[in-house]
Write a protein that holds these residues in place. Structure first.
Motif, PDB file in Angstrom:
ATOM      1  N   LEU A   1      50.497  25.796  35.561  1.00 52.48           N
ATOM      2  CA  LEU A   1      50.747  26.461  36.831  1.00 52.48           C
ATOM      3  C   LEU A   1      51.084  27.933  36.630  1.00 52.48           C
ATOM      4  CD1 LEU A   1      51.075  26.260  39.878  1.00 52.48           C
ATOM      5  CD2 LEU A   1      53.450  25.577  39.520  1.00 52.48           C
ATOM      6  N   ALA A   2      51.891  28.227  35.638  1.00 47.39           N
ATOM      7  CA  ALA A   2      52.265  29.623  35.397  1.00 47.39           C
ATOM      8  C   ALA A   2      51.039  30.467  35.057  1.00 47.39           C
ATOM      9  CB  ALA A   2      53.301  29.706  34.277  1.00 47.39           C
ATOM     10  N   GLU A   3      50.135  29.889  34.255  1.00 46.67           N
ATOM     11  CA  GLU A   3      48.925  30.636  33.912  1.00 46.67           C
ATOM     12  C   GLU A   3      48.044  30.842  35.138  1.00 46.67           C
ATOM     13  OE1 GLU A   3      46.921  28.639  30.794  1.00 46.67           O
ATOM     14  OE2 GLU A   3      48.412  29.113  29.256  1.00 46.67           O
ATOM     15  N   LEU A   4      47.963  29.828  36.013  1.00 46.93           N
ATOM     16  CA  LEU A   4      47.178  30.001  37.237  1.00 46.93           C
ATOM     17  C   LEU A   4      47.769  31.081  38.125  1.00 46.93           C
ATOM     18  CD1 LEU A   4      46.269  26.312  38.232  1.00 46.93           C
ATOM     19  CD2 LEU A   4      44.774  28.064  37.297  1.00 46.93           C
ATOM     20  N   LYS A   5      49.114  31.061  38.258  1.00 47.68           N
ATOM     21  CA  LYS A   5      49.739  32.109  39.049  1.00 47.68           C
ATOM     22  C   LYS A   5      49.473  33.490  38.458  1.00 47.68           C
ATOM     23  CE  LYS A   5      53.498  29.291  40.937  1.00 47.68           C
ATOM     24  NZ  LYS A   5      54.975  29.106  40.997  1.00 47.68           N
ATOM     25  N   ALA A   6      49.586  33.594  37.147  1.00 42.70           N
ATOM     26  CA  ALA A   6      49.321  34.879  36.504  1.00 42.70           C
ATOM     27  C   ALA A   6      47.859  35.278  36.678  1.00 42.70           C
ATOM     28  CB  ALA A   6      49.687  34.804  35.020  1.00 42.70           C
ATOM     29  N   PHE A   7      46.968  34.291  36.574  1.00 40.06           N
ATOM     30  CA  PHE A   7      45.541  34.591  36.734  1.00 40.06           C
ATOM     31  C   PHE A   7      45.244  35.062  38.153  1.00 40.06           C
ATOM     32  CE2 PHE A   7      41.203  32.990  37.691  1.00 40.06           C
ATOM     33  CZ  PHE A   7      40.505  33.812  36.830  1.00 40.06           C
ATOM     34  N   VAL A   8      45.824  34.369  39.146  1.00 37.42           N
ATOM     35  CA  VAL A   8      45.606  34.785  40.535  1.00 37.42           C
ATOM     36  C   VAL A   8      46.192  36.173  40.778  1.00 37.42           C
ATOM     37  CG1 VAL A   8      46.170  34.242  42.924  1.00 37.42           C
ATOM     38  CG2 VAL A   8      45.479  32.425  41.384  1.00 37.42           C
ATOM     39  N   GLY A   9      47.409  36.409  40.232  1.00 34.99           N
ATOM     40  CA  GLY A   9      47.986  37.742  40.374  1.00 34.99           C
ATOM     41  C   GLY A   9      47.128  38.817  39.733  1.00 34.99           C
ATOM     42  N   ASP A  10      46.576  38.511  38.562  1.00 36.46           N
ATOM     43  CA  ASP A  10      45.706  39.468  37.892  1.00 36.46           C
ATOM     44  C   ASP A  10      44.444  39.724  38.707  1.00 36.46           C
ATOM     45  OD1 ASP A  10      44.918  41.022  35.444  1.00 36.46           O
ATOM     46  OD2 ASP A  10      43.306  39.529  35.437  1.00 36.46           O
ATOM     47  N   LEU A  11      43.891  38.654  39.288  1.00 37.40           N
ATOM     48  CA  LEU A  11      42.718  38.849  40.132  1.00 37.40           C
ATOM     49  C   LEU A  11      43.043  39.714  41.348  1.00 37.40           C
ATOM     50  CD1 LEU A  11      41.057  35.296  40.163  1.00 37.40           C
ATOM     51  CD2 LEU A  11      40.316  37.327  38.913  1.00 37.40           C
ATOM     52  N   GLY A  12      44.245  39.480  41.946  1.00 37.64           N
ATOM     53  CA  GLY A  12      44.624  40.310  43.087  1.00 37.64           C
ATOM     54  C   GLY A  12      44.768  41.767  42.703  1.00 37.64           C
ATOM     55  N   ALA A  13      45.403  42.022  41.554  1.00 34.94           N
ATOM     56  CA  ALA A  13      45.560  43.408  41.107  1.00 34.94           C
ATOM     57  C   ALA A  13      44.202  44.050  40.822  1.00 34.94           C
ATOM     58  CB  ALA A  13      46.450  43.442  39.855  1.00 34.94           C
ATOM     59  N   ARG A  14      43.340  43.281  40.178  1.00 34.73           N
ATOM     60  CA  ARG A  14      41.993  43.818  39.909  1.00 34.73           C
ATOM     61  C   ARG A  14      41.247  44.103  41.193  1.00 34.73           C
ATOM     62  NH1 ARG A  14      39.296  39.644  35.903  1.00 34.73           N
ATOM     63  NH2 ARG A  14      37.514  41.039  36.276  1.00 34.73           N
TER      64      ARG A  14
ATOM     65  N   HIS B   1      42.588  44.917  44.103  1.00 34.49           N
ATOM     66  CA  HIS B   1      43.116  46.139  44.705  1.00 34.49           C
ATOM     67  C   HIS B   1      42.628  47.375  43.961  1.00 34.49           C
ATOM     68  CE1 HIS B   1      45.630  44.330  47.734  1.00 34.49           C
ATOM     69  NE2 HIS B   1      46.181  43.509  46.843  1.00 34.49           N
ATOM     70  N   ARG B   2      42.592  47.266  42.634  1.00 35.40           N
ATOM     71  CA  ARG B   2      42.115  48.425  41.870  1.00 35.40           C
ATOM     72  C   ARG B   2      40.639  48.705  42.161  1.00 35.40           C
ATOM     73  NH1 ARG B   2      45.225  45.954  37.738  1.00 35.40           N
ATOM     74  NH2 ARG B   2      43.331  45.126  36.788  1.00 35.40           N
ATOM     75  N   CYS B   3      39.849  47.652  42.201  1.00 34.43           N
ATOM     76  CA  CYS B   3      38.418  47.855  42.490  1.00 34.43           C
ATOM     77  C   CYS B   3      38.219  48.413  43.897  1.00 34.43           C
ATOM     78  CB  CYS B   3      37.673  46.528  42.348  1.00 34.43           C
ATOM     79  SG  CYS B   3      37.577  45.896  40.663  1.00 34.43           S
ATOM     80  N   GLY B   4      39.005  47.868  44.867  1.00 29.97           N
ATOM     81  CA  GLY B   4      38.885  48.400  46.223  1.00 29.97           C
ATOM     82  C   GLY B   4      39.296  49.852  46.297  1.00 29.97           C
ATOM     83  N   GLY B   5      40.377  50.217  45.590  1.00 33.03           N
ATOM     84  CA  GLY B   5      40.802  51.618  45.605  1.00 33.03           C
ATOM     85  C   GLY B   5      39.769  52.538  44.977  1.00 33.03           C
ATOM     86  N   ARG B   6      39.188  52.061  43.855  1.00 34.12           N
ATOM     87  CA  ARG B   6      38.150  52.885  43.225  1.00 34.12           C
ATOM     88  C   ARG B   6      36.936  53.032  44.129  1.00 34.12           C
ATOM     89  NH1 ARG B   6      39.699  50.132  38.404  1.00 34.12           N
ATOM     90  NH2 ARG B   6      37.982  48.650  38.691  1.00 34.12           N
ATOM     91  N   ALA B   7      36.585  51.948  44.826  1.00 31.85           N
ATOM     92  CA  ALA B   7      35.426  52.036  45.721  1.00 31.85           C
ATOM     93  C   ALA B   7      35.693  53.006  46.864  1.00 31.85           C
ATOM     94  CB  ALA B   7      35.097  50.640  46.271  1.00 31.85           C
ATOM     95  N   VAL B   8      36.918  52.953  47.421  1.00 39.99           N
ATOM     96  CA  VAL B   8      37.251  53.879  48.517  1.00 39.99           C
ATOM     97  C   VAL B   8      37.242  55.321  48.029  1.00 39.99           C
ATOM     98  CG1 VAL B   8      39.077  54.558  50.107  1.00 39.99           C
ATOM     99  CG2 VAL B   8      38.517  52.145  49.829  1.00 39.99           C
ATOM    100  N   GLU B   9      37.848  55.555  46.850  1.00 43.24           N
ATOM    101  CA  GLU B   9      37.861  56.916  46.310  1.00 43.24           C
ATOM    102  C   GLU B   9      36.454  57.411  46.013  1.00 43.24           C
ATOM    103  OE1 GLU B   9      40.277  59.024  46.071  1.00 43.24           O
ATOM    104  OE2 GLU B   9      41.733  57.608  46.917  1.00 43.24           O
ATOM    105  N   ASP B  10      35.623  56.519  45.497  1.00 43.63           N
ATOM    106  CA  ASP B  10      34.253  56.924  45.198  1.00 43.63           C
ATOM    107  C   ASP B  10      33.503  57.316  46.469  1.00 43.63           C
ATOM    108  OD1 ASP B  10      31.833  57.018  43.399  1.00 43.63           O
ATOM    109  OD2 ASP B  10      31.195  55.412  44.758  1.00 43.63           O
ATOM    110  N   ARG B  11      33.660  56.523  47.503  1.00 46.36           N
ATOM    111  CA  ARG B  11      32.954  56.844  48.764  1.00 46.36           C
ATOM    112  C   ARG B  11      33.546  58.073  49.450  1.00 46.36           C
ATOM    113  NH1 ARG B  11      31.921  52.143  47.207  1.00 46.36           N
ATOM    114  NH2 ARG B  11      30.164  50.880  47.926  1.00 46.36           N
ATOM    115  N   ARG B  12      34.864  58.251  49.282  1.00 45.13           N
ATOM    116  CA  ARG B  12      35.470  59.459  49.851  1.00 45.13           C
ATOM    117  C   ARG B  12      34.909  60.707  49.166  1.00 45.13           C
ATOM    118  NH1 ARG B  12      40.430  58.206  49.177  1.00 45.13           N
ATOM    119  NH2 ARG B  12      40.839  57.460  51.299  1.00 45.13           N
ATOM    120  N   GLY B  13      34.773  60.639  47.837  1.00 42.74           N
ATOM    121  CA  GLY B  13      34.186  61.772  47.123  1.00 42.74           C
ATOM    122  C   GLY B  13      32.739  62.011  47.514  1.00 42.74           C
ATOM    123  N   ARG B  14      31.980  60.900  47.687  1.00 45.32           N
ATOM    124  CA  ARG B  14      30.584  61.077  48.077  1.00 45.32           C
ATOM    125  C   ARG B  14      30.465  61.673  49.472  1.00 45.32           C
ATOM    126  NH1 ARG B  14      27.992  55.289  47.019  1.00 45.32           N
ATOM    127  NH2 ARG B  14      26.187  56.346  47.979  1.00 45.32           N
TER     128      ARG B  14
END
Length: 487
Positions: free
Chosen positions: A280-293, A295-308
């Motif tokens: 269970l702890a590994e699943l929670k960590a995996f889900v948390g890691d996926l959420g962080a990834r 958010h990071r991917c969404g932020g990069r996509a927004v920044e990329d489109r803002r620059g474009r």
């Protein structure tokens, strides 16, 4: 044998007492003297290579078993390497282990005597089940990734169930249902098979939840201890189970028949609990890691489109510049509009004046007069023909009217005649054709119809010629006239 058989009474009349050590070592010497050299044939069922170099094993046949030991100095001189299931012939001496009251054979030589009977039987059964396809990987079911209910088939009193429950509790919060069985002896195979079929027969939504995965577990032991799990009926029950099943029988080196049939084999019962459940702890960590990834991917996509967008915006003209240019053009055009409209109106006025000088009412009256003359000529030619046609039509209409009057069936009625019809509507042409009592209808000139009944009987001998003659008018009868009878 005097060491153990001396029963000479003592001076007080009782037998001499021996200590436990004296008796144990006396038996040891007796065995070594009586069986100092024996040649023994049996099947190796359990082999343990100790860290000090000694080899401990068990020799057995269908009815008995004896422990054996090969000392470190004799191991290298053996002709073969001791392995489980190997039938061998050994030589050595029989001795006992006084500290445990066990006897054993100290092996000096060993040679192969063939494959053990039990293992040979197992190999034949294994080959037959493999030919039926029970070992094929295509028929094995995948294990659920996150089971809600785990079914365990094992002994409820051993350390195995405690290890499994402890491991599952540390890894994954789920419900564990234990089906208690015996895991050794003649009844073990039947009880384990019944437990598998019982779990498989459970329905979803019942009082006891249906397991998502099953674990068949037992601790380690000799071939004889684990032999119940080589039963053919048990193997077929495992193959027919619709719930994914993990076999965890014995230790990592132990192999039984259900290991080949089950959907997954675990080296130990604890490993089976780890295979059946995630962490269970590994699943929670995996889900948390996926959420962080994410958010990071969404932020990069927004920044990329803002620059474009910013880069594309730099190449566009400013809105104020576009509006000012259009306003300037509008002002110039609107300033020219009044003068252009006046100039256009003056040009059209000049053209109208120039054309109006050539216009005259005679230009329209002359074509009208010509058309009027043509219409008068056509009318003059058509009038005689139309008049003659109307006259001929009137004459034909008059002739048809006279013909209609002449053939009108009601016209003779106006001259005093009457028309007699039967009940079916047919006209009576001869009075002789009427029968006595027959009902008739008489229509007069005022178009009034009266009903009448014929009296008397018709003459059957009257000839058609006489019947066709008109009857003479009857003399008026005052009495009949008073009654209103026509005849």
């Amino acid at each position: 044998m005097s060491d153990v058989a001396d029963t000479t009474p003592a001076e007080d009349g009782n037998a001499k007492p021996y200590s436990v050590s004296e008796l144990a070592f006396a038996l040891k010497r007796t065995l070594e003297d009586a069986y100092g050299f024996v040649r023994l044939r049996g099947e190796i069922s359990k082999v343990t290579h100790h860290a000090n170099g000694h080899v401990y094993l068990t020799l057995k046949d269908e009815r008995a078993a004896i422990d054996g030991v090969v000392w470190k100095g004799q191991v290298r001189g053996l002709g073969i390497r001791p392995e489980q299931g190997l039938e061998v012939i050994v030589t050595g001496k029989i001795t006992s282990y006084p500290a445990g009251s066990r006897y054993q054979i100290v092996i000096e030589t060993m040679e192969a005597a063939g494959v053990g009977a039990l293992l040979a039987q197992l190999e034949r059964l294994k080959a037959r089940l493999a030919a039926e396809g029970l070992f094929e990987s295509e028929r094995k079911q995948p294990l659920p990734s996150m089971p809600a209910v785990v079914g365990v088939i094992t002994s409820p009193t051993g350390a195995v169930i405690r290890d499994i429950l402890h491991r599952i509790r540390d890894r994954w919060p789920c419900r564990v249902i234990v089906w208690p069985v015996v895991v050794q002896g003649e009844a073990a195979a039947g009880q384990v098979s019944a437990a598998i079929r019982g779990f498989d027969a459970m329905e979803d939504g019942g009082p006891i939840p249906r397991p998502d995965v099953l674990i068949v577990a037992r601790g380690g032991g000799s071939v004889e201890d684990l032999w119940a799990f080589n039963d053919e009926g048990l193997a077929r029950a495992v193959a027919a189970c619709r719930i994914p099943l993990i076999s965890a029988v014995g230790h990592e080196t132990d192999t039984t028949l259900i290991d080949f049939v089950s959907d997954r084999r675990a080296p130990t019962p604890t490993a089976a609990a780890e295979i059946a459940t995630p962490i269970l702890a590994e699943l929670k960590a995996f889900v948390g890691d996926l959420g962080a990834r994410m958010h990071r991917c969404g932020g990069r996509a927004v920044e990329d489109r803002r620059g474009r967008v910013a880069a594309a915006g730099r190449t566009l003209t400013r809105v104020s510049d576009l509006v000012e240019l259009a306003a300037q053009r509008f002002g110039i055009v609107s300033g020219r509009l009044a003068a252009g409209l006046a100039k256009n109106a003056a040009a059209h006025e000049r053209d109208l004046v120039r054309v109006s000088a050539r216009l005259s009412p005679l230009l329209l009256q002359r074509p009208q007069a010509v058309q009027r003359q043509r219409l008068a000529g056509v009318s003059a030619r058509l009038q005689p023909g139309v008049a003659r046609g109307l006259e001929r039509a009137s004459e034909r209409l008059g002739a048809l009217s006279k013909l209609y009057v002449s053939v009108d069936p009601d016209r003779p009625l106006q001259r005093g005649f009457a028309r007699v019809t039967r009940a079916d509507g047919s006209i009576v042409q001869a009075g002789a054709s009427l029968a006595g009592g027959e009902e008739v209808a008489i229509k007069f000139g005022d178009l009034v119809t009266r009903q009448a009944v014929i009296e008397g009987q018709a003459s059957e001998s009257a000839s058609p010629a006489k019947a066709a003659r008109p009857a003479k008018p009857a003399k008026p009868n005052p009495a009949a006239s008073a009654q209103g009878d026509l005849f």
